[in-house]
Design a protein around this motif. Structure first.
Motif, short mmCIF file in Angstrom:
data_model
loop_
_atom_site.label_atom_id
_atom_site.label_comp_id
_atom_site.label_asym_id
_atom_site.label_seq_id
_atom_site.Cartn_x
_atom_site.Cartn_y
_atom_site.Cartn_z
N ILE A 1 0.91 7.22 -3.80
CA ILE A 1 1.88 8.25 -3.38
C ILE A 1 1.55 8.74 -1.98
CG2 ILE A 1 2.77 10.56 -3.88
CD1 ILE A 1 2.39 9.99 -6.84
N HIS A 2 0.26 8.92 -1.68
CA HIS A 2 -0.16 9.29 -0.33
C HIS A 2 0.35 8.28 0.69
CE1 HIS A 2 -2.51 12.90 -0.48
NE2 HIS A 2 -3.30 12.45 -1.44
N ASP A 3 0.21 7.00 0.36
CA ASP A 3 0.63 5.94 1.28
C ASP A 3 2.15 5.88 1.44
OD1 ASP A 3 -2.01 5.25 1.60
OD2 ASP A 3 -1.98 3.63 0.12
N LEU A 4 2.88 6.35 0.43
CA LEU A 4 4.34 6.35 0.49
C LEU A 4 4.85 7.26 1.59
CD1 LEU A 4 7.16 5.68 -0.72
CD2 LEU A 4 6.81 7.60 -2.29
N ASP A 5 4.28 8.45 1.70
CA ASP A 5 4.73 9.43 2.69
C ASP A 5 3.58 10.36 3.02
OD1 ASP A 5 6.00 11.57 4.10
OD2 ASP A 5 7.90 11.07 3.13
N GLU A 6 3.29 10.52 4.30
CA GLU A 6 2.15 11.36 4.72
C GLU A 6 2.35 12.84 4.39
OE1 GLU A 6 3.64 11.87 9.39
OE2 GLU A 6 1.75 10.89 8.93
#
Length: 286
Positions: free
Chosen positions: A268-273
Motif C-alpha cells: 500500500i505504501h508503494d501504491l501511493d506515497e
C-alpha cells in the motif's frame, strides 16, 4: 512538497500582474466592474500568499504531539482563503450599490478578453495540478481562479453593453450590475471553500472508489485474506491514515499473520506515497 510551492509561486506572480493590469485599466477606463475584478484578482494573490505559507507548515513531519503530521493545516489554510474571499465579495457588493454612473472606455473590452484567456489558463493549470497531487490548497486556488474567469466574462459583457447605452438606455447600469454580479461570484466561491474544508477538518474519509478499489485489490491479492471487514482512509492533508480490519485463517501462527500484514502495508505504501500511516487489525476465522 516542493512542486506544490512552485505551482503556488507561479499563481502568485500571475495574479499580481493580472490584478495590477485590471486596476490600472479599471481606473483609466473608468470601469467600476473592471476595478472590482482587479480586487478579485488581488484576493487571489492574497490567498496564494496564505496558501504558500500554509503548504510550508503542512509539510512539517510528524512529532510527539502530532503523530499524523501537520497535514490538516492544508485544510485550515484553505478555510482561511474561503473566509477572506467571502468578506471581499460582500464588500464589493456593498460598495457597488453607491457608485455613480460612468461610461467606461472601449479599452475595457480588450482588457477583459486578455484577462479571461490568462485566468482560464491559470485556473486550468491549478485545478489539474490539484487533482494530480490531490492537494486541497491548489484545488481551492484553482476554483477561485475559475470564478475570476466568469467574473471577467461578466465585465466583458458589461463593457460591450455600456458602449451601446445610447441605443438602449438601461445599458448605462451595466457596469454597476456587473460589479454586483462579480461580488456574488466571489461570495459563492468563498462559501463553497468554507463548506468543503470545514467538512474535512471535522473528519472526512476518502470516497473516491477508484482509489479505494486499488487498496482492496492489493489486500485481496494475498490468498491468506478471507475478507476485508473494515477499510477507512482518513485524510490528513498531504498524507492519509488507513485503518483496516482483515479476516484471516485462525490457524495461522502469529508470526505468519504479522508477516502478511507487513507485506500488505509495504504494498500500500508503494501504491501511493500519501499512504503514510497504516494500521491493520487481524480477525481470526475458522
Amino acid at each position: 512538497m516542493k512542486h506544490i510551492t512552485h505551482i503556488i509561486r507561479i499563481s502568485m506572480i500571475t495574479n499580481f500582474f493580472l490584478a495590477l493590469f485590471k486596476f490600472v485599466f479599471g481606473i483609466i477606463g473608468r470601469s467600476s466592474a473592471l476595478f472590482s475584478d482587479g480586487v478579485h484578482s488581488f484576493s487571489d494573490l492574497s490567498t496564494d500568499i496564505v496558501a504558500f505559507f500554509g503548504s510550508k507548515f503542512a509539510s512539517k513531519p510528524a512529532d510527539e504531539k502530532h503523530p499524523f503530521g501537520h497535514g490538516k493545516l492544508e485544510y485550515l489554510t484553505s478555510l482561511i482563503i474561503g473566509v477572506v474571499v467571502l468578506f471581499i465579495g460582500l464588500s464589493l457588493i456593498a460598495n457597488s450599490m453607491h457608485r455613480d454612473l460612468i461610461i467606461p472606455s472601449v479599452y475595457v473590452i480588450f482588457v477583459s478578453l486578455f484577462t479571461i484567456l490568462a485566468k482560464y489558463a491559470l485556473s486550468s493549470y491549478l485545478i489539474h495540478s490539484g487533482k494530480k497531487y490531490d492537494n486541497a490548497i491548489l484545488l481551492a486556488s484553482g476554483k477561485e481562479s475559475s470564478a475570476d474567469v466568469v467574473s471577467s466574462i461578466v465585465v466583458l459583457v458589461a463593457g460591450i453593453c455600456m458602449q451601446l447605452q445610447s441605443v438602449f438606455s438601461l445599458f448605462k447600469y451595466a457596469d454597476i450590475v456587473a460589479s454586483v454580479i462579480v461580488g456574488i461570484f466571489i461570495v459563492h466561491t468563498g462559501f463553497c471553500l468554507i463548506k468543503e474544508n470545514v467538512s474535512v477538518i471535522i473528519g472526512e474519509q476518502e470516497t473516491d472508489e477508484n482509489n479505494l478499489q486499488k487498496i482492496r485489490d492489493i489486500i485481496l491479492s494475498n490468498e491468506e485474506i478471507v475478507n476485508i471487514d473494515r477499510l477507512n482512509v482518513l485524510k490528513f492533508g498531504y498524507s492519509c491514515s488507513i485503518i483496516c480490519e482483515l479476516s484471516m485463517d485462525g490457524d495461522l501462527s502469529l508470526r505468519d499473520s504479522h508477516k502478511i500484514a507487513d507485506d500488505i502495508e509495504m504494498q500500500i505504501h508503494d501504491l501511493d506515497e500519501r499512504y503514510q500511516y497504516i494500521t491493520i487489525h487481524v480477525n481470526p476465522v475458522s
